[in-house]
Motif scaffolding. Structure first.
Motif, PDB file in Angstrom:
ATOM      1  N   ASP A   3       0.809  -1.215   0.000  1.00  0.00           N
ATOM      2  CA  ASP A   3       0.000   0.000   0.000  1.00  0.00           C
ATOM      3  C   ASP A   3       0.844   1.268   0.000  1.00  0.00           C
ATOM      4  O   ASP A   3       0.372   2.322  -0.441  1.00  0.00           O
ATOM      5  CB  ASP A   3      -0.929   0.003   1.225  1.00  0.00           C
ATOM      6  N   HIS A   4       2.075   1.179   0.495  1.00  0.00           N
ATOM      7  CA  HIS A   4       2.932   2.362   0.557  1.00  0.00           C
ATOM      8  C   HIS A   4       3.608   2.643  -0.783  1.00  0.00           C
ATOM      9  O   HIS A   4       4.264   3.678  -0.930  1.00  0.00           O
ATOM     10  CB  HIS A   4       4.008   2.168   1.626  1.00  0.00           C
ATOM     11  N   VAL A   5       3.471   1.741  -1.743  1.00  0.00           N
ATOM     12  CA  VAL A   5       4.098   1.902  -3.058  1.00  0.00           C
ATOM     13  C   VAL A   5       3.071   2.476  -4.020  1.00  0.00           C
ATOM     14  O   VAL A   5       1.918   2.039  -4.036  1.00  0.00           O
ATOM     15  CB  VAL A   5       4.616   0.544  -3.580  1.00  0.00           C
ATOM     16  N   PRO A   6       3.419   3.490  -4.827  1.00  0.00           N
ATOM     17  CA  PRO A   6       2.475   4.001  -5.826  1.00  0.00           C
ATOM     18  C   PRO A   6       1.926   2.891  -6.713  1.00  0.00           C
ATOM     19  O   PRO A   6       2.635   1.952  -7.070  1.00  0.00           O
ATOM     20  CB  PRO A   6       3.322   4.994  -6.638  1.00  0.00           C
ATOM     21  N   ARG A   7       0.658   2.993  -7.041  1.00  0.00           N
ATOM     22  CA  ARG A   7      -0.029   1.922  -7.762  1.00  0.00           C
ATOM     23  C   ARG A   7       0.669   1.576  -9.071  1.00  0.00           C
ATOM     24  O   ARG A   7       0.721   0.406  -9.466  1.00  0.00           O
ATOM     25  CB  ARG A   7      -1.482   2.350  -8.011  1.00  0.00           C
ATOM     26  N   GLN A   8       1.189   2.589  -9.786  1.00  0.00           N
ATOM     27  CA  GLN A   8       1.835   2.323 -11.062  1.00  0.00           C
ATOM     28  C   GLN A   8       3.136   1.537 -10.903  1.00  0.00           C
ATOM     29  O   GLN A   8       3.613   0.930 -11.864  1.00  0.00           O
ATOM     30  CB  GLN A   8       2.137   3.635 -11.787  1.00  0.00           C
ATOM     31  N   LEU A   9       3.724   1.563  -9.690  1.00  0.00           N
ATOM     32  CA  LEU A   9       5.010   0.913  -9.481  1.00  0.00           C
ATOM     33  C   LEU A   9       4.897  -0.392  -8.715  1.00  0.00           C
ATOM     34  O   LEU A   9       5.910  -1.045  -8.453  1.00  0.00           O
ATOM     35  CB  LEU A   9       5.954   1.857  -8.724  1.00  0.00           C
ATOM     36  N   ARG A  10       3.665  -0.801  -8.370  1.00  0.00           N
ATOM     37  CA  ARG A  10       3.519  -2.000  -7.542  1.00  0.00           C
ATOM     38  C   ARG A  10       3.928  -3.260  -8.273  1.00  0.00           C
ATOM     39  O   ARG A  10       4.414  -4.222  -7.661  1.00  0.00           O
ATOM     40  CB  ARG A  10       2.076  -2.110  -7.048  1.00  0.00           C
ATOM     41  N   ARG A  11       3.732  -3.292  -9.591  1.00  0.00           N
ATOM     42  CA  ARG A  11       4.144  -4.488 -10.337  1.00  0.00           C
ATOM     43  C   ARG A  11       5.659  -4.618 -10.320  1.00  0.00           C
ATOM     44  O   ARG A  11       6.197  -5.721 -10.130  1.00  0.00           O
ATOM     45  CB  ARG A  11       3.628  -4.368 -11.780  1.00  0.00           C
ATOM     46  N   ILE A  12       6.392  -3.516 -10.481  1.00  0.00           N
ATOM     47  CA  ILE A  12       7.858  -3.563 -10.490  1.00  0.00           C
ATOM     48  C   ILE A  12       8.391  -3.832  -9.090  1.00  0.00           C
ATOM     49  O   ILE A  12       9.200  -4.748  -8.872  1.00  0.00           O
ATOM     50  CB  ILE A  12       8.422  -2.245 -11.046  1.00  0.00           C
TER      51      ILE A  12
END
Length: 497
Positions: A26-35
């Protein structure tokens, strides 16, 4: 635990979604969660494979368990599964899910570093990497293990990769700048197109390199703060800059084509559409950057709304001019090249823009009128007349006999009707008055012409025919003359001079 391990095993299929659901990102931006999720999944799976086999019976399965479950403890951190509330867009909890905790995600790199030299559990083999970072790291260290030495938070091979990426990015930006500068003044439209796109394309390439470096070199949120978020923002801004330039080029070409026609409607439509497209690009970039930074959409949109109201209030004249342009677009009172009368001034329409209209007065003075003022005025469009009036006064001398006067009027009617542009249904020709210097004959009619130039040409042909008629009939045109009677002092009869 089962969701994560089985999902990671089928990562290239549909398991990646299942595995990532088990991680608290949850602390990671949604666009970067896959990476970032792939990187965290590598850290977690590699650590679990070194801790030992998983026995499902030893893991509690009570969803109402009040305390988190600590799977593994280590001095540098714990691997913990804890309950978390999944929130909706308005911040209300909609689901309670057990996931590897956020603290575990932050401590995983240290836990893996402490367990890396331990062998895998008996019977296990090294799994294929899930992230670009682990794939690159394994390939580099397999050839040069000495590059694993750590300094200032990164391993040596990572620092070398950072320097390499920065050098390539600098070369790309310099190449884009050089191409843009070299081709800016090209004569061919292809050269100008490449020159104007070189800068944004170079920025886009640099942003993609930065994003790839963040993923491949493992420049995670933990290692360098907001590096990953910054790379995503740079990519968004580069994409917006490229889209902004493409919109300018496309609408510039369409505007150049529209200005070659008399219709001003296309120019206003293109101006409005271009402004709207650019505004959407800017707003989209702002919202995208805010989403990467973790700012709520509502706050950004509310800020844009408040800022828009303040801007509209401060620039109300500009807004009214834009609305005036839209009114001119809908009413279409004139076209480019029309001779109009507005504010007691005769002028030719040159261009109709988004904010103002340019008119060229008859003395060649350029007049710029805001659209709001022009749309509120009474506009007399001389250029839209279906016919143009011809009003001529022909003066013959008083010495002209009656027979010649009648013949002149009759022949004048024939000459007028013979004109190609003359409207013969509505014409009046006859002796109107006895003027102070001449017998005045009036010609009142219309020419079926649309431009002022055509009207002058038609009148010229008519005047030349009238001069020929006067020569044939032997009549003379009158001009102002004066007769002066001189009275002598001795009482003799006056003389005329």
């Amino acid at each position: 635990m089962m969701d994560f391990l089985l999902g990671a095993k089928d990562w290239d299929g549909t398991g990646d979604t299942r595995a990532l659901r088990a991680l608290n990102l949850d602390h990671v931006p949604r666009q970067l969660r896959r990476i970032e999720g792939a990187l965290m999944a590598d850290y977690l799976r590699q650590s679990i494979d070194r801790i030992g086999f998983i026995y499902w019976q030893e893991i509690p399965d009570d969803p109402n368990r009040p305390l988190p479950y600590v799977y593994y403890r280590h001095p540098v951190g714990d691997i913990t599964i804890a309950p978390t509330d999944i929130l909706d867009g308005e911040g209300r909890p909609v689901e309670r899910r057990w996931r590897f905790s956020r603290e575990t995600m932050a401590e995983l790199p240290d836990i893996y570093a402490a367990l890396e030299k331990m062998p895998l559990a008996p019977g296990l083999t090294t799994p294929p990497p899930l992230s670009q970072f682990f794939a690159t790291r394994q390939a580099v260290l397999a050839r040069a293990g000495w590059l694993q030495a750590e300094a200032w938070g990164l391993e040596t091979w990572q620092w070398l990769g950072v320097l390499t990426y920065l050098g390539v990015m600098a070369l790309v930006l310099m190449a884009g700048w050089a191409v843009a500068r070299r081709l800016a003044g090209q004569d061919s439209w292809q050269g100008r197109l490449v020159g104007q796109l070189a800068g944004p394309v170079g920025l886009m390439a640099a942003a993609l390199l930065f994003l790839d470096a963040s993923e491949r070199l493992g420049l995670t949120l933990r290692a360098f703060g907001a590096v990953s978020g910054l790379s995503a923002m740079l990519l968004i801004l580069a994409s917006a800059a490229l889209a902004y330039r493409v919109v300018s080029l496309i609408f510039g070409a369409l505007m150049a084509k529209a200005t070659q026609t008399r219709a001003y409607t296309d120019e206003i439509v293109l101006s409005l559409a271009q402004g709207l497209m650019k505004l959407l690009i800017v707003v989209g970039a702002v919202i995208g950057c805010a989403d990467v930074a973790g700012l709520p959409y509502e706050g950004v949109l509310t800020g844009l709304g408040i800022g828009g109201v303040a801007l509209a209030f401060a620039a109300r004249e500009t807004v009214s001019n834009i609305i005036g342009g839209a009114i001119l677009l809908s009413d279409r009172p004139f076209r480019k090249g029309d001779l109009v009368e507005a504010a007691n001034t005769l002028a030719v329409i040159e261009t109709v823009g988004l904010r103002s209209t340019r008119l060229r007065k008859l003395d060649d003075t350029l007049m710029i009128v805001p659209n709001a003022q022009l749309s509120d005025q009474v506009i007399s469009n001389w250029g839209s007349r279906r016919r143009r009036r011809v009003l001529m006064k022909i003066g013959l001398t008083y010495e002209t006999p009656r027979a010649q006067l009648e013949q002149f009027v009759a022949r004048l009617m024939e000459i007028y009707r013979d004109q190609p542009e003359a409207e013969t249904d509505n014409v009046t020709i006859g002796i109107k008055s006895l003027g102070p210097h001449s017998i005045d004959i009036e010609l009142w009619g219309h020419f079926r012409v649309f431009s002022y130039e055509a009207q002058i040409a038609a009148q010229q042909a008519l005047i030349l025919d009238i001069l020929s008629l006067a020569e044939d009939l032997g009549v003379s045109f009158a001009y102002p003359t004066q007769t002066v009677h001189l009275a002598p002092d001795n009482g003799a009869a006056p003389t005329t001079a």
